[in-house]
Scaffold this active site. Structure first.
Site, PDB file in Angstrom:
ATOM      1  N   TYR A  64      38.349  15.738  21.832  1.00 20.92           N
ATOM      2  CA  TYR A  64      39.309  16.694  21.258  1.00 20.92           C
ATOM      3  C   TYR A  64      40.571  16.009  20.760  1.00 20.92           C
ATOM      4  O   TYR A  64      41.681  16.359  21.158  1.00 20.92           O
ATOM      5  CB  TYR A  64      39.677  17.768  22.295  1.00 20.92           C
ATOM      6  CG  TYR A  64      38.511  18.651  22.645  1.00 20.92           C
ATOM      7  CD1 TYR A  64      38.194  19.746  21.838  1.00 20.92           C
ATOM      8  CD2 TYR A  64      37.711  18.388  23.741  1.00 20.92           C
ATOM      9  CE1 TYR A  64      37.109  20.548  22.140  1.00 20.92           C
ATOM     10  CE2 TYR A  64      36.613  19.196  24.044  1.00 20.92           C
ATOM     11  CZ  TYR A  64      36.325  20.271  23.238  1.00 20.92           C
ATOM     12  OH  TYR A  64      35.259  21.060  23.536  1.00 20.92           O
ATOM     13  N   TYR A  91      33.262  28.367  29.749  1.00 23.98           N
ATOM     14  CA  TYR A  91      33.008  27.112  29.036  1.00 23.98           C
ATOM     15  C   TYR A  91      31.610  26.623  29.421  1.00 23.98           C
ATOM     16  O   TYR A  91      31.293  26.516  30.600  1.00 23.98           O
ATOM     17  CB  TYR A  91      34.051  26.037  29.378  1.00 23.98           C
ATOM     18  CG  TYR A  91      33.726  24.725  28.692  1.00 23.98           C
ATOM     19  CD1 TYR A  91      34.012  24.553  27.340  1.00 23.98           C
ATOM     20  CD2 TYR A  91      33.087  23.696  29.369  1.00 23.98           C
ATOM     21  CE1 TYR A  91      33.669  23.378  26.673  1.00 23.98           C
ATOM     22  CE2 TYR A  91      32.742  22.512  28.714  1.00 23.98           C
ATOM     23  CZ  TYR A  91      33.036  22.370  27.373  1.00 23.98           C
ATOM     24  OH  TYR A  91      32.682  21.210  26.721  1.00 23.98           O
ATOM     25  N   ASP A 127      25.571  28.410  35.297  1.00 23.19           N
ATOM     26  CA  ASP A 127      26.009  27.086  34.872  1.00 23.19           C
ATOM     27  C   ASP A 127      26.882  26.503  35.980  1.00 23.19           C
ATOM     28  O   ASP A 127      28.064  26.824  36.078  1.00 23.19           O
ATOM     29  CB  ASP A 127      26.772  27.209  33.546  1.00 23.19           C
ATOM     30  CG  ASP A 127      27.338  25.879  33.066  1.00 23.19           C
ATOM     31  OD1 ASP A 127      27.279  24.896  33.831  1.00 23.19           O
ATOM     32  OD2 ASP A 127      27.841  25.840  31.935  1.00 23.19           O
ATOM     33  N   LYS A 156      27.385  16.796  35.654  1.00 25.36           N
ATOM     34  CA  LYS A 156      28.627  16.185  36.131  1.00 25.36           C
ATOM     35  C   LYS A 156      28.481  15.391  37.437  1.00 25.36           C
ATOM     36  O   LYS A 156      28.187  14.222  37.383  1.00 25.36           O
ATOM     37  CB  LYS A 156      29.714  17.255  36.214  1.00 25.36           C
ATOM     38  CG  LYS A 156      30.113  17.725  34.806  1.00 25.36           C
ATOM     39  CD  LYS A 156      31.493  18.309  34.719  1.00 25.36           C
ATOM     40  CE  LYS A 156      31.984  18.338  33.297  1.00 25.36           C
ATOM     41  NZ  LYS A 156      32.052  19.665  32.688  1.00 25.36           N
TER      42      LYS A 156
HETATM   43  C1  LIG Z   1      31.420  20.043  31.434  1.00 24.23           C
HETATM   44  C2  LIG Z   1      30.663  21.297  31.420  1.00 24.23           C
HETATM   45  C3  LIG Z   1      29.581  21.475  30.541  1.00 24.23           C
HETATM   46  C4  LIG Z   1      29.165  20.435  29.542  1.00 24.23           C
HETATM   47  O1  LIG Z   1      28.717  19.254  30.127  1.00 24.23           O
HETATM   48  P1  LIG Z   1      28.712  17.890  29.285  1.00 24.23           P
HETATM   49  O2  LIG Z   1      28.077  16.899  30.190  1.00 24.23           O
HETATM   50  O3  LIG Z   1      30.143  17.591  28.948  1.00 24.23           O
HETATM   51  O4  LIG Z   1      27.903  18.146  28.054  1.00 24.23           O
HETATM   52  C5  LIG Z   1      28.910  22.683  30.591  1.00 24.23           C
HETATM   53  N1  LIG Z   1      29.272  23.648  31.461  1.00 24.23           N
HETATM   54  C6  LIG Z   1      30.292  23.510  32.326  1.00 24.23           C
HETATM   55  C7  LIG Z   1      30.614  24.604  33.283  1.00 24.23           C
HETATM   56  C8  LIG Z   1      31.032  22.323  32.325  1.00 24.23           C
HETATM   57  O5  LIG Z   1      32.072  22.196  33.175  1.00 24.23           O
END
Ligand SMILES: *Cc1c(COP(=O)(O)O)cnc(C)c1O
Length: 434
Positions: A18, A145, A246, A275
């Protein structure tokens, strides 16, 4: 040494997240990282408050993670996953199924969080593809997100991720307002009204609901009530809509439970993790689903799931992820996160009274100070580096999600730096210019 020319090269040729290529904000060159400490090329040491965006849960340069990597590396770094398989993938699969919410059984190894979300959404679409109805819409919460690729972006908060830029190209999905009922406030049943209405009106076209359970991360660092997640699960069951959780940010203990879904005692139909999966060592994510969904997809017109990345099941990533899960299996994370939560509450709650602060929230090993005004990014970043800490705010949010192994002294230093920062009006954008 990182020379002036290196810095210049970086500035002119390397895109950072970004960031403008014409007017980039300063970047701090890092030489190494150890435990909860980042060492800059200048020799300066910074206490790590971000876990490299939720990932480095065990701290840096962990000997067990390193050993897992080097042992795997001399066997094979990678082989294709089409037609081949290997012990690292099987070992990781076993470890994952032992900890994910009950009922999840089929694992797709993806190469990043965003890809795992793409995979989850594609799974949901393909699951319904053999049916009578066109169930191709997703319902989600504003303020979410889910990543930066297109399908993921289409379910991110429409304002934060500037959906207006992609109009006509980005699929249009359904949004209900940002949850208002905070994690630890009394539950208000009216909080689920918008969801009930959306399900009643649109369930025929809904493939899935996708949410970050309990913690909305990069979309605003909000913690919502577990009862809302329960209601979402109930509505999905009632109307036969899939639920995608997610947990890319929240998974692996960050919120005080192994998975945030456990706060509401629910199992999603599809779970995304990423992550922290490799303890922050390298990129790996997974999309995990149920027998029912896997069966539906395999019986759909395509006859198989239509996805297969080149680096699927990368053995190095699987080996280090397995080791990271073994560290978690020892169980210390639970006391560590509880201790961090206590210290964050004791340390940060007094800031609620501060004139520059709007709200302070703590859940598990996440501490958020929401200010009245957006931070002046370059200035506050330099200020924190001067204080010997690595904290990267965004907008009005200054927040901490340290590695679980952070010491009391290190966490105290991070919080002291935040106290010092909110004192400085010059570190915030003036009220008449935002
Ligand atoms: C960081 C994140 C993503 C995306 O993961 P990347 O490895 O950066 O592509 C998707 N969902 C959530 C909740 C996140 O925190």
């Amino acid at each position: 040494m990182f020379s002036t020319e290196d810095s210049e090269f970086d500035r002119h040729h390397l895109w950072h997240p970004y960031t403008s290529m014409l007017n980039p904000l300063p970047c701090y060159p890092v030489a190494s990282a150890q435990g909860c400490c980042i060492t800059l090329e200048t020799g300066q040491q910074l206490v790590e408050g971000m876990s490299s965006w939720w990932a480095a849960i065990h701290g840096y340069n962990h000997p067990d993670l390193n050993r897992a990597l080097s042992e795997q590396m001399v066997k094979m770094s990678h082989v294709m996953f089409g037609g081949l398989t290997h012990r690292p993938a099987v070992a990781l699969g076993r470890q994952l199924l032992a900890i994910v919410p009950q009922g999840l059984s089929k694992i797709f190894l993806a190469d990043s969080g965003s890809v795992s979300v793409e995979v989850a959404m594609k799974m949901a679409m393909q699951f319904w593809s053999g049916g009578q109805q066109r169930k191709q819409k997703f319902l989600t919460l504003r303020g979410g997100y889910h990543g930066d690729t297109y399908a993921a972006m289409s379910v991110c908060d429409p304002d934060n991720s500037m959906h207006s830029l992609w109009k006509g190209y980005l699929p249009e999905h359904l949004f209900v307002p940002v949850p208002q009922c905070a994690f630890d406030h009394p539950w208000q049943e009216s909080e689920a009204d918008a969801l009930r209405a959306a399900f009643a009106e649109h369930h025929h076209s809904l493939a899935a609901v996708i949410v970050e359970p309990i913690v909305q991360g990069a979309g605003g660092m909000r913690f919502y009530h577990p009862q809302l997640l329960k209601r979402i699960r109930e509505l999905c069951d009632r109307y036969d809509v899939l639920l995608i959780a997610d947990e890319i940010a929240t998974g692996f203990g960050r919120t005080g439970k192994m998975f945030a879904c456990e706060h509401a005692k629910i199992t999603p139909d599809i779970l995304c993790v990423g992550k922290g999966l490799t303890g922050g060592t390298m990129t790996l994510a997974a999309t995990i689903t149920t027998d029912r969904v896997a069966k539906g997809i395999s019986n759909s017109p395509a006859g198989c799931f239509m996805h297969g990345p080149t680096f699927m099941g990368n053995p190095l990533a699987c080996a280090v992820a397995t080791e990271s899960l073994k560290i978690l299996a020892k169980g210390d994370w639970s006391q560590q996160v509880t201790r961090i939560e206590q210290q964050l509450k004791t340390g940060l709650y007094p800031l609620r009274e501060h004139k520059n602060v709007n709200d302070v929230r703590v859940l598990g090993a996440i501490g958020v100070v929401e200010c009245h005004r957006p931070v002046a990014m370059a200035e506050i970043q330099a200020f924190f580096v001067n204080q010997g800490v690595w904290i990267r705010p965004f907008g009005k949010l200054i927040y901490l999600m340290p590695p679980y192994v952070i010491s009391e002294e290190q966490l105290a230093k991070l919080m002291a730096a935040i106290f010092n920062a909110v004192e400085q009006d010059a570190l915030f954008i003036p009220p008449d210019s935002f």
